[in-house]
Design a protein around this motif. Structure first.
Motif, PDB file in Angstrom:
ATOM      1  N   VAL A  17      27.488   8.731 -47.665  1.00  0.00           N
ATOM      2  CA  VAL A  17      27.602   8.213 -46.434  1.00  0.00           C
ATOM      3  C   VAL A  17      27.815   6.687 -46.521  1.00  0.00           C
ATOM      4  O   VAL A  17      27.386   6.087 -47.444  1.00  0.00           O
ATOM      5  CB  VAL A  17      25.689   8.040 -45.712  1.00  0.00           C
ATOM      6  CG1 VAL A  17      25.812   7.429 -44.317  1.00  0.00           C
ATOM      7  CG2 VAL A  17      25.496   9.697 -45.285  1.00  0.00           C
ATOM      8  N   VAL A  18      28.691   6.321 -45.591  1.00  0.00           N
ATOM      9  CA  VAL A  18      29.178   4.816 -45.691  1.00  0.00           C
ATOM     10  C   VAL A  18      28.998   3.953 -44.518  1.00  0.00           C
ATOM     11  O   VAL A  18      28.969   4.595 -43.431  1.00  0.00           O
ATOM     12  CB  VAL A  18      30.836   4.916 -46.178  1.00  0.00           C
ATOM     13  CG1 VAL A  18      31.088   5.609 -47.317  1.00  0.00           C
ATOM     14  CG2 VAL A  18      31.650   5.558 -45.112  1.00  0.00           C
ATOM     15  N   SER A  19      29.001   2.602 -44.698  1.00  0.00           N
ATOM     16  CA  SER A  19      28.958   1.809 -43.825  1.00  0.00           C
ATOM     17  C   SER A  19      30.399   1.185 -43.687  1.00  0.00           C
ATOM     18  O   SER A  19      31.320   1.571 -44.264  1.00  0.00           O
ATOM     19  CB  SER A  19      28.210   0.341 -44.280  1.00  0.00           C
ATOM     20  OG  SER A  19      26.964   0.966 -44.132  1.00  0.00           O
ATOM     21  N   ALA A  20      30.602   0.557 -42.435  1.00  0.00           N
ATOM     22  CA  ALA A  20      31.789  -0.303 -42.014  1.00  0.00           C
ATOM     23  C   ALA A  20      31.838  -1.311 -43.071  1.00  0.00           C
ATOM     24  O   ALA A  20      31.074  -1.791 -43.651  1.00  0.00           O
ATOM     25  CB  ALA A  20      31.611  -0.541 -40.766  1.00  0.00           C
ATOM     26  N   MET A  21      33.316  -1.720 -43.466  1.00  0.00           N
ATOM     27  CA  MET A  21      33.275  -3.111 -44.084  1.00  0.00           C
ATOM     28  C   MET A  21      32.432  -4.236 -43.663  1.00  0.00           C
ATOM     29  O   MET A  21      32.195  -4.512 -42.479  1.00  0.00           O
ATOM     30  CB  MET A  21      34.946  -3.291 -44.154  1.00  0.00           C
ATOM     31  CG  MET A  21      35.881  -2.225 -44.850  1.00  0.00           C
ATOM     32  SD  MET A  21      37.321  -2.797 -45.092  1.00  0.00           S
ATOM     33  CE  MET A  21      38.309  -1.457 -45.192  1.00  0.00           C
ATOM     34  N   ALA A  22      32.035  -5.112 -44.478  1.00  0.00           N
ATOM     35  CA  ALA A  22      31.059  -6.089 -44.310  1.00  0.00           C
ATOM     36  C   ALA A  22      31.804  -7.024 -43.187  1.00  0.00           C
ATOM     37  O   ALA A  22      33.029  -7.276 -43.318  1.00  0.00           O
ATOM     38  CB  ALA A  22      31.194  -7.062 -45.522  1.00  0.00           C
ATOM     39  N   GLY A  23      30.903  -7.211 -42.493  1.00  0.00           N
ATOM     40  CA  GLY A  23      31.631  -8.195 -41.111  1.00  0.00           C
ATOM     41  C   GLY A  23      32.243  -7.450 -40.233  1.00  0.00           C
ATOM     42  O   GLY A  23      32.455  -8.021 -38.914  1.00  0.00           O
ATOM     43  N   GLU A  24      32.618  -6.197 -40.333  1.00  0.00           N
ATOM     44  CA  GLU A  24      33.572  -5.346 -39.352  1.00  0.00           C
ATOM     45  C   GLU A  24      32.417  -5.023 -38.156  1.00  0.00           C
ATOM     46  O   GLU A  24      33.134  -5.485 -36.957  1.00  0.00           O
ATOM     47  CB  GLU A  24      34.030  -4.235 -39.969  1.00  0.00           C
ATOM     48  CG  GLU A  24      34.798  -3.371 -38.802  1.00  0.00           C
ATOM     49  CD  GLU A  24      36.111  -3.955 -38.529  1.00  0.00           C
ATOM     50  OE1 GLU A  24      36.393  -5.165 -38.986  1.00  0.00           O
ATOM     51  OE2 GLU A  24      36.744  -3.554 -37.471  1.00  0.00           O
ATOM     52  N   THR A  25      31.203  -4.701 -38.278  1.00  0.00           N
ATOM     53  CA  THR A  25      30.489  -4.343 -36.939  1.00  0.00           C
ATOM     54  C   THR A  25      30.279  -5.623 -36.214  1.00  0.00           C
ATOM     55  O   THR A  25      30.441  -5.583 -35.070  1.00  0.00           O
ATOM     56  CB  THR A  25      29.180  -3.670 -37.592  1.00  0.00           C
ATOM     57  OG1 THR A  25      29.496  -2.660 -38.408  1.00  0.00           O
ATOM     58  CG2 THR A  25      28.221  -3.255 -36.440  1.00  0.00           C
ATOM     59  N   ASP A  26      29.938  -6.805 -36.902  1.00  0.00           N
ATOM     60  CA  ASP A  26      29.711  -8.060 -36.278  1.00  0.00           C
ATOM     61  C   ASP A  26      31.114  -8.497 -35.551  1.00  0.00           C
ATOM     62  O   ASP A  26      30.955  -8.589 -34.353  1.00  0.00           O
ATOM     63  CB  ASP A  26      29.535  -9.283 -37.162  1.00  0.00           C
ATOM     64  CG  ASP A  26      28.212  -9.060 -37.748  1.00  0.00           C
ATOM     65  OD1 ASP A  26      27.260  -8.643 -37.275  1.00  0.00           O
ATOM     66  OD2 ASP A  26      28.058  -9.819 -38.838  1.00  0.00           O
ATOM     67  N   ARG A  27      32.198  -8.101 -36.131  1.00  0.00           N
ATOM     68  CA  ARG A  27      33.304  -8.456 -35.359  1.00  0.00           C
ATOM     69  C   ARG A  27      33.383  -7.699 -33.961  1.00  0.00           C
ATOM     70  O   ARG A  27      33.853  -8.127 -33.122  1.00  0.00           O
ATOM     71  CB  ARG A  27      34.499  -8.218 -36.196  1.00  0.00           C
ATOM     72  CG  ARG A  27      35.985  -8.822 -35.958  1.00  0.00           C
ATOM     73  CD  ARG A  27      36.947  -8.652 -36.922  1.00  0.00           C
ATOM     74  NE  ARG A  27      37.561  -7.130 -36.971  1.00  0.00           N
ATOM     75  CZ  ARG A  27      38.488  -6.819 -36.210  1.00  0.00           C
ATOM     76  NH1 ARG A  27      39.336  -7.555 -35.634  1.00  0.00           N
ATOM     77  NH2 ARG A  27      38.931  -5.703 -36.421  1.00  0.00           N
ATOM     78  N   LEU A  28      33.255  -6.491 -34.155  1.00  0.00           N
ATOM     79  CA  LEU A  28      33.385  -5.394 -33.044  1.00  0.00           C
ATOM     80  C   LEU A  28      32.286  -5.620 -32.063  1.00  0.00           C
ATOM     81  O   LEU A  28      32.739  -5.592 -30.778  1.00  0.00           O
ATOM     82  CB  LEU A  28      33.310  -4.136 -33.806  1.00  0.00           C
ATOM     83  CG  LEU A  28      34.326  -3.377 -34.564  1.00  0.00           C
ATOM     84  CD1 LEU A  28      34.003  -2.125 -35.219  1.00  0.00           C
ATOM     85  CD2 LEU A  28      35.614  -3.426 -33.711  1.00  0.00           C
ATOM     86  N   VAL A  29      31.248  -6.042 -32.419  1.00  0.00           N
ATOM     87  CA  VAL A  29      30.035  -6.424 -31.296  1.00  0.00           C
ATOM     88  C   VAL A  29      30.425  -7.571 -30.503  1.00  0.00           C
ATOM     89  O   VAL A  29      30.469  -7.780 -29.441  1.00  0.00           O
ATOM     90  CB  VAL A  29      28.765  -6.758 -32.148  1.00  0.00           C
ATOM     91  CG1 VAL A  29      27.750  -7.452 -31.217  1.00  0.00           C
ATOM     92  CG2 VAL A  29      28.263  -5.634 -32.762  1.00  0.00           C
TER      93      VAL A  29
END
Ligand code: ADP
Ligand code: ASP
Ligand code: MG
Length: 413
Positions: free
Chosen positions: A34-46
């Motif tokens: 199971v993988v997460s998004a690249m570091a910082g990517e979710t913040d960017r999308l939010v």
């Protein structure tokens, strides 16, 4: 195996992850990752969602933020293939990971595992994007920030895995965030209950729901570092922190500490409503609408009304929900009957957790004294059977955590 954002941040890192996964398969295991998004990517999308509309529609938010994990799952499958492994990605809607419809904070209800198990049995490594699911209407959901941990535990439960290894950027669970306190000590074991409490008060190393799910389903969870080289021992020889049951811990010779750890949460906001009527139903009128909007209220303080039958009500909620909370309460100002609403997001919650509190007095007073000695003012307090939390100015949070770590004699030698 679950890999977090820092572990998936870019080509080199993903290649390293592929190597770790391949070694595990070569050791004879069937593996789901199971993988997460690249570091910082979710913040960017939010942020894009916030820019679009401060009171964004959560269903569309989910469409946007679930994208980060789609990218990394495909990339890891590609890297595994490049190493000669058979691998494929399974998006949340493909498995599917069925959730309720609480967008942005959805709860997993069920994971269909037949196709997944068949593919794994055929030697294919399954790569699953964390964080995402599918609601009863067929729309994409996400599980709340840090939700890939919960995806991993749910997948582990669905395939009856021997273990769920959570690979991250630290090599285990510590007495407090090792990035804040250099003298934090790594814990070899921590019980589900302690981990649950630590997570719920802000130790982001594991999402709270992942711990409660693991506890309920009896999933063995291990936290360990993905920043290891080829010669590192395999995960099977316990190099990280194992989350265990109370009974299991009693079987070891580990000495139980009074305090397990200290956690801080900077994502809280404080709201005060002044001059609320001191009558039955007033508090329900405040918190009912918040609950309906899926806003999690944490600390609540209401004073005894001194005169005029009015009192102030103060509570905390996640910073991310502050705008929504204010809007809801503003709308209902007349129905609730309050004078003024004051919001403050420059607050942080610091908590001390330990099962030893059940049988020892004085844990809270040690905390209050240590903070007072440094002139740190306490704005609110809440307690549970194995936890004491205080709300303080967010500028003082790192100092507070350090001071408490020393006060409870947790510092490493
Ligand atoms: P990932 O991207 O792998 O999910 P997270 O950033 O969500 O990683 O969680 C790992 C981070 O949790 C660590 O980098 C550390 O700063 C923080 N952390 C907070 N409390 C603790 C703790 N008690 N032990 C270990 N790490 C902690
Ligand atoms: N990418 C999501 C987040 O940043 C989920 C996760 O990493 O666990 O919250
Ligand atoms: Mg995380």
């Amino acid at each position: 195996m679950k890999f977090g954002g820092t572990s998936m941040a870019g080509t080199e890192r993903i290649r390293r992850v592929a190597g770790i996964v391949k070694r595990q398969q070569e050791a004879g295991h069937e593996v789901a990752v199971v993988v997460s998004a690249m570091a910082g990517e979710t913040d960017r999308l939010v942020n894009f969602c916030r820019e679009a509309n401060a009171l964004y529609d959560r269903a569309e938010y989910d469409v946007v933020v679930a994208a980060g994990e789609q990218v990394t799952s495909g990339l890891l499958a590609l890297h595994l293939q490049a190493l000669g492994c058979k691998a494929r990605s399974w998006l949340g809607w493909q498995l599917p990971v069925r959730t309720d419809d609480a967008h942005a904070a959805a709860r997993i209800e069920d994971i269909e595992s037949q196709a997944l198990l068949a593919s794994m049995a055929a030697g294919e490594i399954a790569v699953i994007p964390g964080f995402q699911g599918l609601d009863p209407d067929g729309r994409v959901t996400t599980l709340g920030r840090g939700g890939s941990d919960t995806s991993a535990v749910a997948v582990a439960a669905a395939v009856h895995a021997d273990r769920c290894d959570i690979y991250t950027d630290v090599d285990g669970v510590y007495t407090t965030d090792p990035r804040i306190v250099a003298k934090a000590r790594k814990l070899k074991y921590v019980t589900y209950e302690e981990m649950l409490e630590l997570a719920s008060v802000g130790s982001k190393v594991l999402q709270t729901r992942s711990v409660s799910l693991a506890m309920k389903e009896g999933v063995r969870v291990q936290v360990l570092s993905s920043f290891i080289d080829e010669s590192a021992p395999l995960a099977d020889s316990i190099p990280g922190t194992m989350i265990v049951s109370d009974e299991e811990l009693e079987g070891t010779d580990m000495e139980r500490q009074l305090i397990t750890g200290i956690a801080a949460d900077k994502n809280e906001a404080k709201v005060t409503l002044t001059r609320v009527a001191d009558r039955p139903g007033a508090v329900a009128a405040i918190f009912g609408p918040l609950a309906e909007a899926n806003i999690n209220v944490d600390m609540i303080i209401q004073n005894i009304a001194k005169d005029k039958g009015e009192t102030d009500v103060t509570f905390t909620c996640p910073q991310a929900d502050l705008a929504r909370t204010q809007a809801l309460l503003e709308e209902r100002k007349d129905a609730i009957g309050y004078y003024r609403m004051i919001a403050d997001s420059k607050v942080a919650k610091v908590s001390v957790v330990g099962v030893g509190m059940r049988s020892h007095a004085g844990v809270a007073s040690t905390m209050f004294k240590a903070l007072a000695d440094r002139g740190i003012n306490i704005q609110a307090i809440s307690t549970s059977e194995i936890k004491v939390s205080v709300l303080i100015d967010s500028d003082e949070v790192e100092l507070a955590v350090r001071v408490l770590h020393t006060a409870y004699e947790l510092d490493a030698a």
